[in-house]
Scaffold this motif. Structure first.
Motif, PDB file in Angstrom:
ATOM      1  N   LEU A  35       4.065  51.833   5.333  1.00 37.83           N
ATOM      2  CA  LEU A  35       5.088  52.727   4.598  1.00 37.83           C
ATOM      3  C   LEU A  35       5.501  51.703   2.947  1.00 37.83           C
ATOM      4  CD1 LEU A  35       7.176  55.024   3.714  1.00 37.83           C
ATOM      5  CD2 LEU A  35       8.791  53.852   5.029  1.00 37.83           C
ATOM      6  N   SER A  36       5.149  50.338   3.482  1.00 31.57           N
ATOM      7  CA  SER A  36       5.953  49.477   2.250  1.00 31.57           C
ATOM      8  C   SER A  36       4.079  49.046   0.906  1.00 31.57           C
ATOM      9  CB  SER A  36       6.353  48.030   3.387  1.00 31.57           C
ATOM     10  OG  SER A  36       4.656  47.417   3.436  1.00 31.57           O
ATOM     11  N   ARG A  37       3.712  49.310   1.932  1.00 31.88           N
ATOM     12  CA  ARG A  37       2.214  49.825   1.032  1.00 31.88           C
ATOM     13  C   ARG A  37       2.459  50.955   0.259  1.00 31.88           C
ATOM     14  NH1 ARG A  37      -2.292  46.903   4.695  1.00 31.88           N
ATOM     15  NH2 ARG A  37      -1.839  44.929   5.242  1.00 31.88           N
ATOM     16  N   VAL A  38       2.657  51.857   0.953  1.00 30.91           N
ATOM     17  CA  VAL A  38       2.676  53.022   0.819  1.00 30.91           C
ATOM     18  C   VAL A  38       3.719  52.947  -0.895  1.00 30.91           C
ATOM     19  CG1 VAL A  38       3.084  56.109   0.029  1.00 30.91           C
ATOM     20  CG2 VAL A  38       2.065  54.198   2.306  1.00 30.91           C
ATOM     21  N   LEU A  39       5.099  52.735  -0.701  1.00 33.23           N
ATOM     22  CA  LEU A  39       5.789  52.641  -1.237  1.00 33.23           C
ATOM     23  C   LEU A  39       5.531  51.801  -3.256  1.00 33.23           C
ATOM     24  CD1 LEU A  39       9.141  52.132   0.402  1.00 33.23           C
ATOM     25  CD2 LEU A  39       8.652  54.614  -0.729  1.00 33.23           C
ATOM     26  N   LEU A  40       4.646  50.575  -2.293  1.00 30.95           N
ATOM     27  CA  LEU A  40       4.099  50.233  -4.010  1.00 30.95           C
ATOM     28  C   LEU A  40       3.057  50.757  -4.330  1.00 30.95           C
ATOM     29  CD1 LEU A  40       4.091  46.026  -2.209  1.00 30.95           C
ATOM     30  CD2 LEU A  40       5.803  47.198  -3.218  1.00 30.95           C
ATOM     31  N   ARG A  41       2.237  51.262  -3.954  1.00 31.93           N
ATOM     32  CA  ARG A  41       0.632  52.289  -4.586  1.00 31.93           C
ATOM     33  C   ARG A  41       1.844  53.374  -5.285  1.00 31.93           C
ATOM     34  NH1 ARG A  41      -1.999  53.328  -0.549  1.00 31.93           N
ATOM     35  NH2 ARG A  41      -1.493  55.542   0.277  1.00 31.93           N
ATOM     36  N   LEU A  42       2.925  53.969  -4.681  1.00 31.57           N
ATOM     37  CA  LEU A  42       3.375  54.789  -5.566  1.00 31.57           C
ATOM     38  C   LEU A  42       4.854  54.889  -6.711  1.00 31.57           C
ATOM     39  CD1 LEU A  42       4.155  57.478  -2.831  1.00 31.57           C
ATOM     40  CD2 LEU A  42       2.195  57.072  -4.570  1.00 31.57           C
ATOM     41  N   LYS A  43       4.148  53.302  -6.576  1.00 30.52           N
ATOM     42  CA  LYS A  43       5.525  52.306  -7.747  1.00 30.52           C
ATOM     43  C   LYS A  43       6.987  52.977  -7.829  1.00 30.52           C
ATOM     44  CE  LYS A  43       1.717  51.086 -10.805  1.00 30.52           C
ATOM     45  NZ  LYS A  43       1.795  51.464 -11.927  1.00 30.52           N
ATOM     46  N   LEU A  44       7.332  53.753  -6.659  1.00 30.61           N
ATOM     47  CA  LEU A  44       8.642  53.624  -6.297  1.00 30.61           C
ATOM     48  C   LEU A  44       8.991  52.438  -5.646  1.00 30.61           C
ATOM     49  CD1 LEU A  44       7.907  56.409  -3.635  1.00 30.61           C
ATOM     50  CD2 LEU A  44       8.186  56.412  -6.573  1.00 30.61           C
ATOM     51  N   ILE A  45       9.104  51.260  -5.598  1.00 31.75           N
ATOM     52  CA  ILE A  45       9.716  50.031  -5.816  1.00 31.75           C
ATOM     53  C   ILE A  45       9.213  49.290  -5.583  1.00 31.75           C
ATOM     54  CG2 ILE A  45       9.199  49.497  -3.224  1.00 31.75           C
ATOM     55  CD1 ILE A  45      11.645  48.881  -1.856  1.00 31.75           C
ATOM     56  N   ALA A  46       9.568  47.460  -6.546  1.00 36.95           N
ATOM     57  CA  ALA A  46       9.458  46.589  -7.478  1.00 36.95           C
ATOM     58  C   ALA A  46       9.048  45.797  -6.193  1.00 36.95           C
ATOM     59  CB  ALA A  46      10.530  45.498  -7.778  1.00 36.95           C
ATOM     60  N   GLU A  47       7.896  44.524  -6.319  1.00 38.28           N
ATOM     61  CA  GLU A  47       7.136  44.056  -5.085  1.00 38.28           C
ATOM     62  C   GLU A  47       8.497  42.879  -4.749  1.00 38.28           C
ATOM     63  OE1 GLU A  47       2.812  43.254  -6.251  1.00 38.28           O
ATOM     64  OE2 GLU A  47       4.280  42.061  -7.057  1.00 38.28           O
ATOM     65  N   ASP A  48       9.592  42.290  -5.188  1.00 40.58           N
ATOM     66  CA  ASP A  48      10.736  42.108  -5.269  1.00 40.58           C
ATOM     67  C   ASP A  48      11.383  42.041  -4.445  1.00 40.58           C
ATOM     68  OD1 ASP A  48       9.126  39.755  -5.662  1.00 40.58           O
ATOM     69  OD2 ASP A  48      10.480  38.874  -8.031  1.00 40.58           O
ATOM     70  N   GLU A  49      11.835  43.379  -4.390  1.00 42.92           N
ATOM     71  CA  GLU A  49      13.023  44.359  -4.190  1.00 42.92           C
ATOM     72  C   GLU A  49      12.576  44.330  -2.919  1.00 42.92           C
ATOM     73  OE1 GLU A  49      16.258  46.889  -6.050  1.00 42.92           O
ATOM     74  OE2 GLU A  49      13.544  47.671  -5.974  1.00 42.92           O
ATOM     75  N   LEU A  50      10.844  45.257  -2.757  1.00 49.67           N
ATOM     76  CA  LEU A  50      10.265  44.741  -1.700  1.00 49.67           C
ATOM     77  C   LEU A  50      10.858  43.795  -0.081  1.00 49.67           C
ATOM     78  CD1 LEU A  50       8.540  46.964   0.843  1.00 49.67           C
ATOM     79  CD2 LEU A  50       7.278  46.720  -0.191  1.00 49.67           C
ATOM     80  N   SER A  51      10.355  42.761  -0.440  1.00 52.36           N
ATOM     81  CA  SER A  51      10.219  41.603  -0.066  1.00 52.36           C
ATOM     82  C   SER A  51      12.041  40.717   0.450  1.00 52.36           C
ATOM     83  CB  SER A  51      10.004  40.624  -1.025  1.00 52.36           C
ATOM     84  OG  SER A  51       8.873  40.411  -1.489  1.00 52.36           O
ATOM     85  N   VAL A  52      12.959  41.913  -0.037  1.00 54.38           N
ATOM     86  CA  VAL A  52      14.161  41.522   0.336  1.00 54.38           C
ATOM     87  C   VAL A  52      14.268  42.511   1.548  1.00 54.38           C
ATOM     88  CG1 VAL A  52      17.043  41.518  -0.298  1.00 54.38           C
ATOM     89  CG2 VAL A  52      15.490  40.512  -1.700  1.00 54.38           C
ATOM     90  N   VAL A  53      14.328  44.182   1.024  1.00 49.92           N
ATOM     91  CA  VAL A  53      14.133  44.795   2.375  1.00 49.92           C
ATOM     92  C   VAL A  53      13.082  44.495   3.961  1.00 49.92           C
ATOM     93  CG1 VAL A  53      14.249  47.127   2.638  1.00 49.92           C
ATOM     94  CG2 VAL A  53      14.676  46.036   0.292  1.00 49.92           C
ATOM     95  N   LEU A  54      12.387  43.977   3.527  1.00 48.59           N
ATOM     96  CA  LEU A  54      11.368  43.660   4.580  1.00 48.59           C
ATOM     97  C   LEU A  54      12.568  42.314   5.190  1.00 48.59           C
ATOM     98  CD1 LEU A  54       8.330  43.810   3.439  1.00 48.59           C
ATOM     99  CD2 LEU A  54       8.814  45.589   4.512  1.00 48.59           C
ATOM    100  N   SER A  55      12.467  41.248   4.596  1.00 43.88           N
ATOM    101  CA  SER A  55      13.430  40.044   5.181  1.00 43.88           C
ATOM    102  C   SER A  55      14.625  40.609   6.441  1.00 43.88           C
ATOM    103  CB  SER A  55      14.016  39.765   4.378  1.00 43.88           C
ATOM    104  OG  SER A  55      14.387  38.606   4.882  1.00 43.88           O
TER     105      SER A  55
END
Length: 570
Positions: A35-55
């Motif tokens: 799902l994380s990769r899908v969100l990035l592919r669709l540009k629904l979340i910024a890379e840095d923002e996703l890193s914080v969420v994944l952490s």
């Protein structure tokens, strides 16, 4: 981590709307993937923002890679290719446990590969994508020169290389081919070639000296020595280059020319033009790098000043005549000629080029490769081309009187001819044509415009430092006459990792465009001097290369040191 944990955090913190989350889930259901990769592919979340969420979702620490200094011994535990491909980096080792920083902890395959390679337990921490890319560049794709020297050192220390010293006059051809296939030599040749592409070198020099073998690259117009190697590596290395270029490896007395193509790890097609020259110390090889992946520049992006560009475009629209690009080797003449063709190309025009060799394949053009060994020379090709009903003819280079004579006649008989000439200035090209036997009245009837050009080094945008020019410099370069003082932006080079401590990165063109006006034609007809023709061209609005270079220095593109190095005072 479960997908539900990630979804909860995204919705809880208002990072993504329910609608967009459902959109991502539907995309994941159709095409699979995390799902994380899908969100990035669709540009629904910024890379840095996703890193914080994944952490938070994975309960993994998020580290700042810029604060780490990693031991080179630890870096060697993970292959460079795997690190670059999977965006990961080993950062520490404690007993049998290896800690790696990753952008995507869901890449289980990469983690398993590292476990198998190292026979160690692996723990994972998170890193932001931008910091990871910077760290990978810092540790794995460091200075090309340093990287190349390390590989050279490994080869020099390889005892197998000592077997390669042979007396070439007594060596059978078959044995020479086997010699060029020795593993250390293949590694050495491949390294020189691949690093030249990475360094964006235009030429590679492999030169035998009295006691050693010297390797140099020409980058941004400057020769840089990469390494000096034992002389006993000269002969097998030359043989290896000859083998991949389909040249005669038994011939050591005569010059040879060839070419070969490689495909880089990034799937780039790169051609190399090979020139072998016998010297007193042995055969010298120069490789010209022709990166076929570089898009040919549009005429608007060549660096012409607006008035010079307008004059050139008007000349290109002439139904017939000759446009010449002049300058020394490596000054960008071919790029200018291709850009002119690209500007005037249309389905209604038959465009034919004759080159030695064809440097770039251009869609929609008929390109002829000169093969002098089979009798296909410039004059021979041009005579045949004129029977093919061309509208526009590009001649790669006018080298002799016969080619010049045919080109002039083609321009006089209804064809637009574009070509290059080895002269230093626009007015000097007129003198050169007269010396090649072309009558002044034919020059005035055929030549439309002449573009003289050079390439100056572009000051590094990352480390450049602003400064204020002195009144003495202002007067010397006539700055106030050329550029309003309010627009001055002068910089001096400093040097950083990005520019290999040189202060310069890339090049920019400086040009002068001389259109043959009635006044200039009158001067040519009475055999006036180069200085008189130049003075008349300036009165008609031509900016000289020195003036063009000063304007670019005032715009912060280059430096006044480069202006002085490459142009003469007007």
């Amino acid at each position: 981590m479960t997908g539900d944990t990630l979804k909860e955090i995204l919705l809880r913190d208002g990072i993504i709307s329910s609608e967009n989350l459902n959109k991502a889930i539907e995309e994941q259901r159709r095409n699979g993937g995390e799902l994380s990769r899908v969100l990035l592919r669709l540009k629904l979340i910024a890379e840095d923002e996703l890193s914080v969420v994944l952490s938070e979702a994975l309960q993994l620490p998020l580290i700042n890679l810029n604060l780490f200094r990693i031991d080179p011994a630890i870096l060697k535990l993970v292959p460079k290719d795997l690190a670059l491909k999977s965006l990961l980096l080993p950062i520490s080792k404690l007993n049998d446990q290896l800690t790696i920083a990753m952008v995507d902890p869901s890449d289980i395959l990469a983690i398993d590969n590292i476990k198998v390679m190292t026979s160690m337990m692996v723990s994972v921490v998170l890193a932001r994508p931008k910091e990871m890319r910077q760290a990978l560049e810092r540790y794995y794709t460091k200075s090309n020169t340093e990287d190349l020297k390390e590989i050279f050192q490994d080869i020099k220390e390889n005892k197998e290389a000592e077997k390669l010293e042979l007396v070439k006059e007594k060596t059978p051809k078959k044995m020479m081919e086997n010699l060029s296939d020795e593993a250390p030599i293949i590694t050495l040749a491949n390294t020189i070639i691949e690093q030249a592409v990475i360094a964006k070198a235009s030429d590679v020099f492999i030169e035998p000296m009295e006691t050693c073998l010297r390797i140099r690259y020409r980058v941004d117009g400057f020769l840089r020595e990469i390494d000096r190697m034992p002389k006993n590596l000269h002969f097998p290395l030359i043989s290896r280059i000859k083998v991949i270029s389909s040249l005669d490896i038994a011939e050591h007395r005569l010059p040879q020319d060839g070419r070969f193509r490689i495909v880089t790890k990034e799937k780039q097609d790169v051609d190399f033009r090979v020139s072998v020259l016998p010297t007193a110390m042995g055969e010298k090889i120069v490789l010209r790098v022709l990166d076929k992946n570089q898009d040919m520049a549009h005429i608007d992006k060549l660096g012409f000043e607006p008035d010079s560009l307008e004059r050139l475009k008007e000349s290109c629209q002439k139904p017939h005549g000759m446009i010449l690009a002049c300058g020394p080797t490596g000054s960008g003449k071919t790029t200018t000629l291709y850009a002119i063709l690209k500007h005037i190309d249309s389905p209604g025009r038959n465009i034919v080029t004759v080159e030695d060799p064809v440097e770039f394949q251009m869609k929609g053009f008929n390109q002829v490769n000169i093969r002098a060994e089979f009798g296909l020379s410039f004059p021979t090709a041009l005579r045949s081309i004129l029977r093919q009903d061309p509208d526009v003819i590009l001649i790669g280079e006018i080298r002799d009187s016969e080619t010049m004579d045919i080109a002039v006649k083609a321009a006089l008989t209804g064809h637009l001819v574009v070509s290059s000439l080895h002269t230093t200035t626009g007015p000097g090209s007129i003198t050169r044509m007269v010396n090649m036997g072309i009558e002044p009245f034919l020059i005035t009837s055929s030549v439309v415009a002449i573009v003289a050009q050079r390439l100056v080094r572009r000051v590094c945008q990352k480390c450049r430092e602003p400064y204020t020019v002195s009144e003495e410099i202002i007067k010397e370069f006539h700055l106030r006459h050329l550029v309003p003082e309010a627009k001055w932006q002068f910089f001096k080079p400093k040097g950083c990792e990005a520019c290999l401590k040189t202060g310069y990165k890339g090049r920019v063109g400086i040009t002068e465009t001389m259109v043959l006006t009635n006044k200039i034609k009158e001067l040519i007809l009475v055999s006036s001097s180069e200085a008189e023709i130049k003075a008349a061209a300036r009165e008609d609005g031509m900016k000289t290369m020195r003036e063009d270079a000063v304007i670019k220095a005032s715009q912060g593109l280059t430096t006044l040191e480069e202006v002085i190095r490459l142009t003469a005072p007007d």
